[in-house]
Design a protein around this motif. Sequence first.
Motif, short mmCIF file in Angstrom:
data_model
loop_
_atom_site.label_atom_id
_atom_site.label_comp_id
_atom_site.label_asym_id
_atom_site.label_seq_id
_atom_site.Cartn_x
_atom_site.Cartn_y
_atom_site.Cartn_z
N ARG A 271 37.03 37.10 37.32
CA ARG A 271 37.28 36.01 37.64
C ARG A 271 36.09 35.43 38.71
NH1 ARG A 271 42.15 33.46 37.71
NH2 ARG A 271 40.67 31.48 38.45
N TYR A 272 35.63 34.44 38.67
CA TYR A 272 34.63 34.17 39.63
C TYR A 272 34.53 32.41 39.36
CZ TYR A 272 30.49 33.10 42.50
OH TYR A 272 29.54 32.71 43.37
N ASP A 278 35.65 29.99 33.75
CA ASP A 278 36.60 30.54 34.71
C ASP A 278 37.82 29.35 34.54
OD1 ASP A 278 37.35 32.52 37.06
OD2 ASP A 278 37.79 30.58 37.74
N HIS A 281 37.00 26.67 37.44
CA HIS A 281 35.55 26.24 37.67
C HIS A 281 35.33 24.64 37.74
CE1 HIS A 281 31.16 26.25 36.93
NE2 HIS A 281 31.18 25.11 36.12
#
Length: 366
Positions: A271-272, A278, A281
């Motif tokens: 997760r980022y 994501d 996002h």
Amino acid sequence: MAKPKPGEMLHLRGNSLAKGEPVAPPLTQSSMFHLPGAPDGQYSYGRVDNPTWQHLEHVLSHLEDAPCLSFPSGMAAVSAALFATLKAGARLLIPSDGYYVTRLLADRFLSNLGVSVTERPTTAYAEGGFEAFDVVFVESPSNPGLDMIDLAAVAKQVRAAGGMTIADNTTLTPLGQRPLDLGIDVVVSSDTKAMGGHSDMLMGHVASRNTHVMERVEEWRRVSGAIPGPHEAWLLHRGLETLDVRYDRMCNSALVLAERLAGHPAIKRIRYPGLPDDPSHELAKAQTARFGFLLSLTLDSEDKAEAFINTCALLRPATSFGGVHSSAERRARWGDDVDPGFVRLSVGCEPVEELWHAIKTSLNAL
């Protein structure tokens, strides 16, 4: 959203100095002040005020574009904001997947004082509406899962229902996200993390454009004794002077690492918010100035997660985050409701290629 001006911040003190005054703020380490006669608004006692706090709060206020008060830790700031806005019979909503100590404070203390506490996960926070709550506490991104919530929408809905919002902005800092500009009433932050940046002190702050709230927060600090130490305030002031440089490096490196880790076979899930696939996002693109320096990784097992963390030469196995040294920890060990192989990775200021080599070497050895 109004953007902070780090260059202007660096010269806030310098542009007001008289000839011969020190450029670095002095450290006032005193519990007493010379005070003959009536106080008349002068410095009076170390629990009430301190010149070093004021130098620090001047800079924090510039970053937040709002009045700020400093505290000896992030949880001291959270406590001040909650005690300043809640009373017996009040109803509080907090994230079930947010920082666990905030939940402990609510469950073990606020609930015993007559506050009704409800928990919801960040991804379903708006379900059921906000009409039943006096105070709505939010984290976006959540810590440690990195789920996000539309702060402007929440702030608008809570205000329409007659409530107040508090946002913990520790993970992104005022350089990455500006909750007050999005309509949030109160911001809290653990400045122990990226704001200070050197893992050598504990500090926090509360910011709000609501005058009544800030008066209550100041009174709470003064009567509870939850005050910062002058030396810690001095260290945070010094840390803030390099925040822009450190934060830029950390966020840039985090995106590079996230893109590479997403393709590594040892990573079961990543997760980022900066990754296009994501779940957070699109919201992050609209709501934040930077995607941050935190990544969430899930490996196959607890053993593999521990081996990855403990064998990587450029990762410190430690709790907390936001320092110049990259660090990582398996969050399940603190009771977070996450996979046993879940790792919170805080990207520091190491050269990104050197850091990637160390991380890849550790993952490849699993």
